[in-house]
Design an enzyme around this catalytic site. Sequence first.
Site, PDB file in Angstrom:
ATOM      1  N   LYS A 181       0.802  -1.231   0.000  1.00 41.04           N
ATOM      2  CA  LYS A 181       0.000   0.000   0.000  1.00 41.04           C
ATOM      3  C   LYS A 181       0.837   1.285   0.000  1.00 41.04           C
ATOM      4  CE  LYS A 181      -4.018  -1.859  -0.189  1.00 41.04           C
ATOM      5  NZ  LYS A 181      -4.968  -1.615  -1.275  1.00 41.04           N
ATOM      6  N   GLU A 198      -9.821   6.472   2.642  1.00 40.07           N
ATOM      7  CA  GLU A 198     -10.686   5.422   3.193  1.00 40.07           C
ATOM      8  C   GLU A 198      -9.777   4.230   3.484  1.00 40.07           C
ATOM      9  OE1 GLU A 198     -10.029   5.546  -0.012  1.00 40.07           O
ATOM     10  OE2 GLU A 198      -9.555   3.441  -0.315  1.00 40.07           O
ATOM     11  N   SER A 244       1.476  -9.650  -0.975  1.00 45.26           N
ATOM     12  CA  SER A 244       1.056  -8.244  -0.893  1.00 45.26           C
ATOM     13  C   SER A 244       1.204  -7.665   0.508  1.00 45.26           C
ATOM     14  CB  SER A 244      -0.397  -8.103  -1.352  1.00 45.26           C
ATOM     15  OG  SER A 244      -1.245  -8.925  -0.556  1.00 45.26           O
TER      16      SER A 244
HETATM   17  C1  LIG Z   1      -2.314  -6.740   2.441  1.00 49.35           C
HETATM   18  C2  LIG Z   1      -3.348  -6.492   1.393  1.00 49.35           C
HETATM   19  N1  LIG Z   1      -3.311  -7.219   0.253  1.00 49.35           N
HETATM   20  C3  LIG Z   1      -4.237  -7.028  -0.721  1.00 49.35           C
HETATM   21  C4  LIG Z   1      -5.248  -6.084  -0.587  1.00 49.35           C
HETATM   22  C5  LIG Z   1      -6.265  -5.976  -1.676  1.00 49.35           C
HETATM   23  O1  LIG Z   1      -6.257  -4.677  -2.215  1.00 49.35           O
HETATM   24  P1  LIG Z   1      -5.745  -4.460  -3.728  1.00 49.35           P
HETATM   25  O2  LIG Z   1      -4.279  -4.735  -3.744  1.00 49.35           O
HETATM   26  O3  LIG Z   1      -6.070  -3.037  -4.048  1.00 49.35           O
HETATM   27  O4  LIG Z   1      -6.514  -5.465  -4.537  1.00 49.35           O
HETATM   28  C6  LIG Z   1      -5.307  -5.295   0.575  1.00 49.35           C
HETATM   29  C7  LIG Z   1      -6.323  -4.247   0.674  1.00 49.35           C
HETATM   30  N2  LIG Z   1      -6.359  -3.438   1.645  1.00 49.35           N
HETATM   31  C8  LIG Z   1      -7.138  -2.223   1.561  1.00 49.35           C
HETATM   32  C9  LIG Z   1      -6.997  -1.454   2.851  1.00 49.35           C
HETATM   33  O5  LIG Z   1      -6.113  -1.825   3.655  1.00 49.35           O
HETATM   34  O6  LIG Z   1      -7.693  -0.496   3.057  1.00 49.35           O
HETATM   35  C10 LIG Z   1      -8.524  -2.536   1.221  1.00 49.35           C
HETATM   36  O7  LIG Z   1      -9.247  -2.821   2.353  1.00 49.35           O
HETATM   37  C11 LIG Z   1      -9.174  -1.542   0.282  1.00 49.35           C
HETATM   38  C12 LIG Z   1      -8.440  -0.308  -0.012  1.00 49.35           C
HETATM   39  C13 LIG Z   1      -9.498  -2.300  -0.992  1.00 49.35           C
HETATM   40  C14 LIG Z   1      -4.352  -5.507   1.584  1.00 49.35           C
HETATM   41  O8  LIG Z   1      -4.355  -4.785   2.741  1.00 49.35           O
END
Ligand SMILES: Cc1ncc(COP(=O)(O)O)c(/C=N/[C@H](C(=O)O)[C@@H](O)C(C)C)c1O
Length: 393
Positions: A83, A105, A376
Amino acid sequence: GKFGPYGGQYVPEALMPAIEELTDAYRRYVLGNEDGFMDEFRERLADFGGRPTPLQRADRLSERYDREVYLKREDLLHGGAHKLNNALGQVLLAKYMGKERIVAETGAGQHGTATAMAAAHLDIPCEIYMGERDINRQRPNVFRMKLNGAEVNPVTAGRGTLKEAISETMRDWATTVENTHYVIGSIVGPHPFPVMVRDFQAVISEEAREQSIEKAGELPTDVVACAGGGSNTMGTFAGFVDDEAVALHAVEAGGSTLEVDEEAGVAPNSASLYTGEEGVLHGARTKLLQDSDGQIMESHSISSGLDYAGVGPELAYLVDEGRVSPVAVDDDAALEGFHRLSSTEGIIPALETAHAFGFLEEHHEELGDRVVVNVSGRGDKDLDAAIEETDKR
Ligand SMILES: Cc1ncc(COP(=O)(O)O)c(/C=N/[C@H](C(=O)O)[C@@H](O)C(C)C)c1O
Protein backbone atom coordinates in the site's frame (compact mmCIF):
# COMPACT_ATOMS: atom_id res chain seq x y z
CA GLY A 1 -9.85 7.02 -18.85
CA LYS A 2 -11.65 4.17 -20.57
CA PHE A 3 -10.87 0.46 -20.56
CA GLY A 4 -13.30 -0.73 -23.21
CA PRO A 5 -16.76 -0.18 -21.67
CA TYR A 6 -15.23 0.25 -18.19
CA GLY A 7 -13.77 3.26 -16.32
CA GLY A 8 -15.00 6.83 -16.91
CA GLN A 9 -15.88 9.59 -14.46
CA TYR A 10 -19.34 8.98 -12.97
CA VAL A 11 -19.08 11.66 -10.29
CA PRO A 12 -21.36 14.49 -9.05
CA GLU A 13 -20.77 17.91 -10.68
CA ALA A 14 -19.27 19.16 -7.39
CA LEU A 15 -16.31 16.79 -7.79
CA MET A 16 -15.52 17.57 -11.45
CA PRO A 17 -13.21 20.57 -10.72
CA ALA A 18 -11.12 18.39 -8.36
CA ILE A 19 -11.09 15.53 -10.87
CA GLU A 20 -9.96 17.86 -13.67
CA GLU A 21 -7.25 19.42 -11.47
CA LEU A 22 -6.02 15.92 -10.51
CA THR A 23 -6.05 14.72 -14.14
CA ASP A 24 -3.89 17.72 -15.10
CA ALA A 25 -1.49 17.07 -12.19
CA TYR A 26 -1.30 13.33 -13.10
CA ARG A 27 -0.38 14.21 -16.69
CA ARG A 28 2.24 16.77 -15.71
CA TYR A 29 3.91 15.16 -12.70
CA VAL A 30 3.40 11.38 -13.06
CA LEU A 31 3.47 11.03 -16.85
CA GLY A 32 5.67 14.10 -17.47
CA ASN A 33 7.94 13.95 -14.41
CA GLU A 34 7.60 17.75 -14.18
CA ASP A 35 9.87 19.27 -11.46
CA GLY A 36 11.46 15.80 -11.08
CA PHE A 37 8.34 14.48 -9.30
CA MET A 38 8.90 10.82 -10.26
CA ASP A 39 12.60 11.05 -9.35
CA GLU A 40 11.67 12.27 -5.84
CA PHE A 41 8.93 9.60 -5.62
CA ARG A 42 11.42 6.82 -6.44
CA GLU A 43 14.08 8.21 -4.09
CA ARG A 44 11.63 8.40 -1.15
CA LEU A 45 10.25 4.92 -1.95
CA ALA A 46 13.83 3.63 -1.68
CA ASP A 47 14.97 5.58 1.39
CA PHE A 48 11.69 5.71 3.37
CA GLY A 49 9.96 2.62 1.94
CA GLY A 50 12.96 0.30 1.66
CA ARG A 51 12.65 -0.59 -2.04
CA PRO A 52 13.53 -2.70 -3.96
CA THR A 53 11.74 -5.64 -2.30
CA PRO A 54 13.30 -9.07 -2.87
CA LEU A 55 12.10 -11.66 -5.37
CA GLN A 56 12.81 -14.69 -3.18
CA ARG A 57 12.80 -18.36 -4.28
CA ALA A 58 10.40 -20.34 -2.05
CA ASP A 59 12.39 -23.58 -1.63
CA ARG A 60 9.71 -25.57 0.20
CA LEU A 61 6.86 -24.57 -2.15
CA SER A 62 9.09 -25.17 -5.23
CA GLU A 63 9.64 -28.75 -3.97
CA ARG A 64 5.95 -29.24 -3.08
CA TYR A 65 4.71 -28.02 -6.48
CA ASP A 66 7.62 -29.36 -8.54
CA ARG A 67 8.27 -26.00 -10.25
CA GLU A 68 10.12 -22.77 -9.45
CA VAL A 69 8.06 -20.61 -7.08
CA TYR A 70 9.29 -17.06 -6.47
CA LEU A 71 7.83 -14.66 -3.90
CA LYS A 72 7.72 -10.90 -4.56
CA ARG A 73 8.11 -9.65 -1.01
CA GLU A 74 5.85 -6.56 -0.76
CA ASP A 75 5.30 -7.67 2.85
CA LEU A 76 8.82 -6.30 3.46
CA LEU A 77 7.92 -2.79 2.25
CA HIS A 78 7.76 -0.27 5.11
CA GLY A 79 4.36 -0.63 6.82
CA GLY A 80 4.07 -4.32 5.89
CA ALA A 81 2.15 -4.15 2.59
CA HIS A 82 2.30 -2.87 -1.02
CA LYS A 83 0.00 0.00 0.00
CA LEU A 84 2.87 2.44 0.65
CA ASN A 85 3.79 2.54 -3.09
CA ASN A 86 0.46 4.22 -3.91
CA ALA A 87 0.05 6.21 -0.67
CA LEU A 88 3.51 7.80 -0.90
CA GLY A 89 2.96 8.66 -4.59
CA GLN A 90 -0.41 10.32 -3.97
CA VAL A 91 0.62 12.22 -0.82
CA LEU A 92 3.73 13.53 -2.60
CA LEU A 93 1.55 14.54 -5.57
CA ALA A 94 -0.81 16.36 -3.15
CA LYS A 95 2.21 18.37 -1.91
CA TYR A 96 3.20 19.23 -5.49
CA MET A 97 -0.41 20.36 -6.07
CA GLY A 98 -0.18 22.64 -2.99
CA LYS A 99 -2.84 20.74 -0.99
CA GLU A 100 -2.85 21.16 2.82
CA ARG A 101 -4.90 18.15 3.93
CA ILE A 102 -5.20 14.43 3.12
CA VAL A 103 -8.29 12.20 3.42
CA ALA A 104 -8.46 8.47 2.69
CA GLU A 105 -10.69 5.42 3.19
CA THR A 106 -9.53 2.04 4.40
CA GLY A 107 -10.90 -1.43 4.89
CA ALA A 108 -8.11 -3.76 6.08
CA GLY A 109 -6.42 -0.68 7.50
CA GLN A 110 -3.25 -1.28 5.47
CA HIS A 111 -4.07 1.55 3.07
CA GLY A 112 -5.06 3.81 5.96
CA THR A 113 -1.82 3.00 7.76
CA ALA A 114 0.27 3.59 4.62
CA THR A 115 -1.46 6.94 4.03
CA ALA A 116 -0.93 8.00 7.66
CA MET A 117 2.77 7.02 7.42
CA ALA A 118 3.24 8.91 4.14
CA ALA A 119 1.42 11.98 5.55
CA ALA A 120 3.63 11.99 8.66
CA HIS A 121 6.75 11.50 6.48
CA LEU A 122 5.71 14.46 4.27
CA ASP A 123 4.30 16.57 7.16
CA ILE A 124 0.67 17.04 6.01
CA PRO A 125 -2.47 16.56 8.21
CA CYS A 126 -4.41 13.35 7.48
CA GLU A 127 -7.92 11.98 8.22
CA ILE A 128 -8.85 8.32 7.57
CA TYR A 129 -12.44 7.09 7.18
CA MET A 130 -12.88 3.49 8.36
CA GLY A 131 -16.00 1.35 8.76
CA GLU A 132 -16.96 0.55 12.37
CA ARG A 133 -16.90 -3.20 11.54
CA ASP A 134 -13.43 -2.95 10.07
CA ILE A 135 -12.18 -0.87 13.03
CA ASN A 136 -13.15 -3.78 15.26
CA ARG A 137 -11.44 -6.44 13.14
CA GLN A 138 -8.23 -4.52 12.32
CA ARG A 139 -7.38 -2.91 15.67
CA PRO A 140 -3.57 -2.99 15.38
CA ASN A 141 -3.81 -0.89 12.21
CA VAL A 142 -6.16 1.65 13.85
CA PHE A 143 -3.56 2.11 16.60
CA ARG A 144 -0.77 2.52 14.00
CA MET A 145 -2.73 5.20 12.09
CA LYS A 146 -3.18 7.18 15.32
CA LEU A 147 0.48 6.72 16.27
CA ASN A 148 1.40 8.15 12.86
CA GLY A 149 -0.64 11.23 13.78
CA ALA A 150 -3.76 10.59 11.66
CA GLU A 151 -7.36 11.12 12.78
CA VAL A 152 -9.53 8.00 12.31
CA ASN A 153 -13.21 8.75 11.55
CA PRO A 154 -15.48 5.72 12.26
CA VAL A 155 -18.10 5.16 9.54
CA THR A 156 -21.31 3.64 10.99
CA ALA A 157 -23.52 3.78 7.85
CA GLY A 158 -24.64 0.47 6.37
CA ARG A 159 -22.46 -2.49 7.30
CA GLY A 160 -19.59 -0.23 8.30
CA THR A 161 -17.12 -1.70 5.80
CA LEU A 162 -15.06 -0.41 2.90
CA LYS A 163 -17.98 0.48 0.57
CA GLU A 164 -19.44 2.95 3.09
CA ALA A 165 -15.97 4.28 3.98
CA ILE A 166 -15.28 5.17 0.33
CA SER A 167 -18.68 6.91 -0.03
CA GLU A 168 -18.08 8.88 3.19
CA THR A 169 -14.60 9.96 2.05
CA MET A 170 -15.94 11.12 -1.34
CA ARG A 171 -18.61 13.15 0.51
CA ASP A 172 -15.90 14.86 2.58
CA TRP A 173 -13.78 15.53 -0.51
CA ALA A 174 -16.71 17.07 -2.40
CA THR A 175 -16.80 19.90 0.17
CA THR A 176 -13.05 20.28 0.78
CA VAL A 177 -11.56 19.97 -2.72
CA GLU A 178 -9.88 23.39 -2.44
CA ASN A 179 -7.29 22.31 0.12
CA THR A 180 -7.72 18.51 0.30
CA HIS A 181 -6.50 15.55 -1.74
CA TYR A 182 -8.29 12.20 -1.56
CA VAL A 183 -5.76 9.35 -1.50
CA ILE A 184 -7.81 6.47 -2.89
CA GLY A 185 -6.62 3.01 -1.82
CA SER A 186 -6.89 0.96 -4.99
CA ILE A 187 -7.28 1.08 -8.78
CA VAL A 188 -10.93 2.10 -8.36
CA GLY A 189 -12.80 5.40 -8.62
CA PRO A 190 -13.14 7.94 -11.44
CA HIS A 191 -10.36 8.55 -13.99
CA PRO A 192 -7.46 9.34 -13.35
CA PHE A 193 -7.42 7.31 -10.08
CA PRO A 194 -7.31 3.79 -11.65
CA VAL A 195 -4.39 4.56 -14.01
CA MET A 196 -2.55 6.73 -11.44
CA VAL A 197 -2.72 4.07 -8.70
CA ARG A 198 -1.63 1.40 -11.20
CA ASP A 199 1.32 3.59 -12.25
CA PHE A 200 2.43 4.02 -8.61
CA GLN A 201 2.09 0.26 -7.95
CA ALA A 202 3.78 -0.74 -11.24
CA VAL A 203 7.15 -0.54 -9.45
CA ILE A 204 6.32 -4.08 -8.18
CA SER A 205 6.35 -5.62 -11.66
CA GLU A 206 9.14 -3.41 -12.99
CA GLU A 207 11.39 -4.89 -10.28
CA ALA A 208 9.95 -8.45 -10.56
CA ARG A 209 10.52 -8.54 -14.33
CA GLU A 210 14.20 -7.60 -13.94
CA GLN A 211 14.70 -9.89 -10.94
CA SER A 212 13.08 -12.84 -12.75
CA ILE A 213 15.45 -12.50 -15.70
CA GLU A 214 18.37 -12.11 -13.27
CA LYS A 215 17.49 -15.10 -11.05
CA ALA A 216 15.64 -17.49 -13.33
CA GLY A 217 17.33 -16.38 -16.53
CA GLU A 218 13.99 -15.62 -18.19
CA LEU A 219 10.45 -14.29 -17.68
CA PRO A 220 8.05 -16.21 -15.44
CA THR A 221 5.46 -18.49 -17.07
CA ASP A 222 2.80 -17.37 -14.54
CA VAL A 223 2.22 -14.36 -12.27
CA VAL A 224 -0.26 -14.69 -9.37
CA ALA A 225 -1.73 -11.94 -7.14
CA CYS A 226 -4.80 -11.58 -4.93
CA ALA A 227 -7.39 -8.98 -5.96
CA GLY A 228 -9.53 -6.77 -3.72
CA GLY A 229 -9.77 -3.41 -5.51
CA GLY A 230 -6.93 -4.71 -7.72
CA SER A 231 -3.98 -2.39 -6.98
CA ASN A 232 -1.39 -4.99 -5.93
CA THR A 233 -2.81 -7.13 -8.74
CA MET A 234 -2.28 -4.58 -11.52
CA GLY A 235 0.99 -3.47 -9.91
CA THR A 236 2.29 -7.05 -10.19
CA PHE A 237 0.85 -7.54 -13.71
CA ALA A 238 1.59 -4.16 -15.37
CA GLY A 239 5.16 -4.96 -16.47
CA PHE A 240 4.08 -8.33 -17.94
CA VAL A 241 0.83 -7.45 -19.76
CA ASP A 242 2.62 -7.02 -23.10
CA ASP A 243 4.41 -10.39 -22.70
CA GLU A 244 1.58 -12.61 -24.00
CA ALA A 245 3.47 -15.76 -22.92
CA VAL A 246 3.17 -14.76 -19.24
CA ALA A 247 -0.14 -16.00 -17.78
CA LEU A 248 -1.74 -13.59 -15.28
CA HIS A 249 -3.95 -14.97 -12.46
CA ALA A 250 -6.10 -12.62 -10.33
CA VAL A 251 -7.20 -14.44 -7.15
CA GLU A 252 -10.42 -13.15 -5.60
CA ALA A 253 -12.17 -13.97 -2.34
CA GLY A 254 -14.57 -16.89 -2.84
CA GLY A 255 -15.78 -16.26 0.73
CA SER A 256 -17.92 -19.09 2.11
CA THR A 257 -19.44 -20.00 -1.26
CA LEU A 258 -19.95 -18.64 -4.77
CA GLU A 259 -23.72 -19.26 -4.55
CA VAL A 260 -25.44 -15.87 -4.30
CA ASP A 261 -28.61 -15.38 -2.20
CA GLU A 262 -30.40 -12.73 -4.32
CA GLU A 263 -33.27 -12.40 -1.84
CA ALA A 264 -31.07 -11.40 1.06
CA GLY A 265 -29.01 -9.14 -1.25
CA VAL A 266 -25.93 -10.67 0.31
CA ALA A 267 -23.11 -12.19 -1.72
CA PRO A 268 -21.18 -14.61 0.52
CA ASN A 269 -18.00 -13.71 -1.41
CA SER A 270 -16.18 -10.79 -3.08
CA ALA A 271 -15.58 -12.37 -6.48
CA SER A 272 -16.50 -9.32 -8.59
CA LEU A 273 -14.40 -10.41 -11.58
CA TYR A 274 -15.57 -14.01 -11.41
CA THR A 275 -19.32 -13.51 -10.88
CA GLY A 276 -19.86 -9.72 -11.14
CA GLU A 277 -22.02 -7.84 -13.64
CA GLU A 278 -21.30 -4.49 -15.30
CA GLY A 279 -22.35 -1.52 -13.17
CA VAL A 280 -21.22 1.83 -11.73
CA LEU A 281 -19.69 2.16 -8.25
CA HIS A 282 -17.63 4.95 -6.68
CA GLY A 283 -17.28 6.85 -9.93
CA ALA A 284 -16.32 4.09 -12.36
CA ARG A 285 -18.13 1.61 -14.60
CA THR A 286 -16.74 -1.83 -13.73
CA LYS A 287 -17.80 -5.35 -12.66
CA LEU A 288 -19.85 -5.47 -9.47
CA LEU A 289 -21.64 -7.90 -7.20
CA GLN A 290 -25.23 -6.77 -7.74
CA ASP A 291 -28.68 -8.31 -7.48
CA SER A 292 -31.15 -8.54 -10.39
CA ASP A 293 -32.41 -4.98 -9.63
CA GLY A 294 -28.86 -3.67 -9.93
CA GLN A 295 -28.51 -3.07 -6.17
CA ILE A 296 -24.92 -3.44 -4.98
CA MET A 297 -24.78 -6.52 -2.78
CA GLU A 298 -22.97 -6.85 0.50
CA SER A 299 -19.76 -8.80 -0.08
CA HIS A 300 -18.00 -11.19 2.29
CA SER A 301 -14.47 -12.42 2.83
CA ILE A 302 -12.42 -13.79 5.71
CA SER A 303 -10.07 -10.89 4.81
CA SER A 304 -11.14 -7.23 5.05
CA GLY A 305 -8.84 -6.21 2.21
CA LEU A 306 -10.67 -8.39 -0.34
CA ASP A 307 -14.12 -7.64 1.12
CA TYR A 308 -15.29 -5.26 -1.63
CA ALA A 309 -18.17 -5.61 -4.10
CA GLY A 310 -16.30 -3.81 -6.89
CA VAL A 311 -12.96 -4.13 -8.65
CA GLY A 312 -10.71 -1.89 -10.78
CA PRO A 313 -12.06 -1.17 -14.31
CA GLU A 314 -8.67 -2.06 -15.85
CA LEU A 315 -8.83 -5.56 -14.36
CA ALA A 316 -12.46 -5.98 -15.50
CA TYR A 317 -11.33 -5.08 -19.02
CA LEU A 318 -8.31 -7.42 -19.04
CA VAL A 319 -10.54 -10.27 -17.82
CA ASP A 320 -13.04 -9.63 -20.65
CA GLU A 321 -10.12 -9.55 -23.09
CA GLY A 322 -8.94 -12.92 -21.80
CA ARG A 323 -5.55 -11.47 -20.79
CA VAL A 324 -6.15 -12.02 -17.03
CA SER A 325 -7.80 -15.17 -15.66
CA PRO A 326 -9.92 -14.57 -12.54
CA VAL A 327 -10.02 -17.32 -9.93
CA ALA A 328 -12.04 -17.45 -6.71
CA VAL A 329 -10.50 -19.06 -3.61
CA ASP A 330 -12.77 -19.62 -0.60
CA ASP A 331 -12.14 -18.79 3.07
CA ASP A 332 -11.06 -22.36 3.96
CA ALA A 333 -8.46 -22.54 1.18
CA ALA A 334 -7.18 -19.06 2.10
CA LEU A 335 -6.79 -20.09 5.73
CA GLU A 336 -4.86 -23.20 4.67
CA GLY A 337 -2.63 -20.99 2.52
CA PHE A 338 -2.07 -18.74 5.54
CA HIS A 339 -0.90 -21.68 7.67
CA ARG A 340 1.12 -23.30 4.87
CA LEU A 341 3.26 -20.24 4.04
CA SER A 342 3.78 -19.54 7.75
CA SER A 343 4.91 -23.06 8.66
CA THR A 344 6.85 -24.05 5.52
CA GLU A 345 8.51 -20.76 4.50
CA GLY A 346 8.57 -18.80 7.77
CA ILE A 347 6.46 -15.97 6.30
CA ILE A 348 3.10 -15.10 7.92
CA PRO A 349 1.09 -13.53 5.04
CA ALA A 350 -1.87 -11.17 5.26
CA LEU A 351 -5.16 -13.07 4.90
CA GLU A 352 -5.65 -11.21 1.61
CA THR A 353 -2.31 -12.55 0.32
CA ALA A 354 -3.14 -16.04 1.64
CA HIS A 355 -5.78 -16.39 -1.11
CA ALA A 356 -2.93 -16.47 -3.69
CA PHE A 357 -1.39 -19.40 -1.82
CA GLY A 358 -4.75 -21.16 -1.65
CA PHE A 359 -4.81 -20.82 -5.46
CA LEU A 360 -1.31 -22.29 -5.75
CA GLU A 361 -2.26 -25.34 -3.65
CA GLU A 362 -5.38 -26.03 -5.72
CA HIS A 363 -4.16 -25.13 -9.22
CA HIS A 364 -0.35 -25.54 -9.38
CA GLU A 365 -0.70 -28.45 -11.88
CA GLU A 366 -2.13 -25.97 -14.44
CA LEU A 367 0.86 -23.63 -14.13
CA GLY A 368 4.22 -23.53 -15.97
CA ASP A 369 7.80 -23.91 -14.74
CA ARG A 370 8.34 -20.45 -13.19
CA VAL A 371 5.63 -18.90 -11.00
CA VAL A 372 5.88 -15.45 -9.37
CA VAL A 373 3.44 -14.86 -6.48
CA ASN A 374 3.00 -11.40 -4.97
CA VAL A 375 3.14 -11.41 -1.17
CA SER A 376 1.06 -8.24 -0.89
CA GLY A 377 1.30 -7.95 2.88
CA ARG A 378 2.29 -9.55 6.18
CA GLY A 379 -0.18 -11.16 8.57
CA ASP A 380 0.50 -9.40 11.88
CA LYS A 381 -2.83 -7.53 11.56
CA ASP A 382 -4.71 -10.82 11.07
CA LEU A 383 -3.37 -12.97 13.91
CA ASP A 384 -6.53 -12.73 16.07
CA ALA A 385 -8.85 -13.39 13.12
CA ALA A 386 -6.73 -16.30 11.88
CA ILE A 387 -6.59 -17.92 15.32
CA GLU A 388 -10.35 -17.46 15.82
CA GLU A 389 -11.21 -18.78 12.34
CA THR A 390 -8.84 -21.73 12.78
CA ASP A 391 -10.34 -22.64 16.18
CA LYS A 392 -13.84 -22.52 14.61
CA ARG A 393 -12.93 -25.13 11.97
C1 LIG B 1 -2.31 -6.74 2.44
C2 LIG B 1 -3.35 -6.49 1.39
N1 LIG B 1 -3.31 -7.22 0.25
C3 LIG B 1 -4.24 -7.03 -0.72
C4 LIG B 1 -5.25 -6.08 -0.59
C5 LIG B 1 -6.26 -5.98 -1.68
O1 LIG B 1 -6.26 -4.68 -2.22
P1 LIG B 1 -5.74 -4.46 -3.73
O2 LIG B 1 -4.28 -4.74 -3.74
O3 LIG B 1 -6.07 -3.04 -4.05
O4 LIG B 1 -6.51 -5.46 -4.54
C6 LIG B 1 -5.31 -5.30 0.57
C7 LIG B 1 -6.32 -4.25 0.67
N2 LIG B 1 -6.36 -3.44 1.65
C8 LIG B 1 -7.14 -2.22 1.56
C9 LIG B 1 -7.00 -1.45 2.85
O5 LIG B 1 -6.11 -1.82 3.66
O6 LIG B 1 -7.69 -0.50 3.06
C10 LIG B 1 -8.52 -2.54 1.22
O7 LIG B 1 -9.25 -2.82 2.35
C11 LIG B 1 -9.17 -1.54 0.28
C12 LIG B 1 -8.44 -0.31 -0.01
C13 LIG B 1 -9.50 -2.30 -0.99
C14 LIG B 1 -4.35 -5.51 1.58
O8 LIG B 1 -4.36 -4.78 2.74
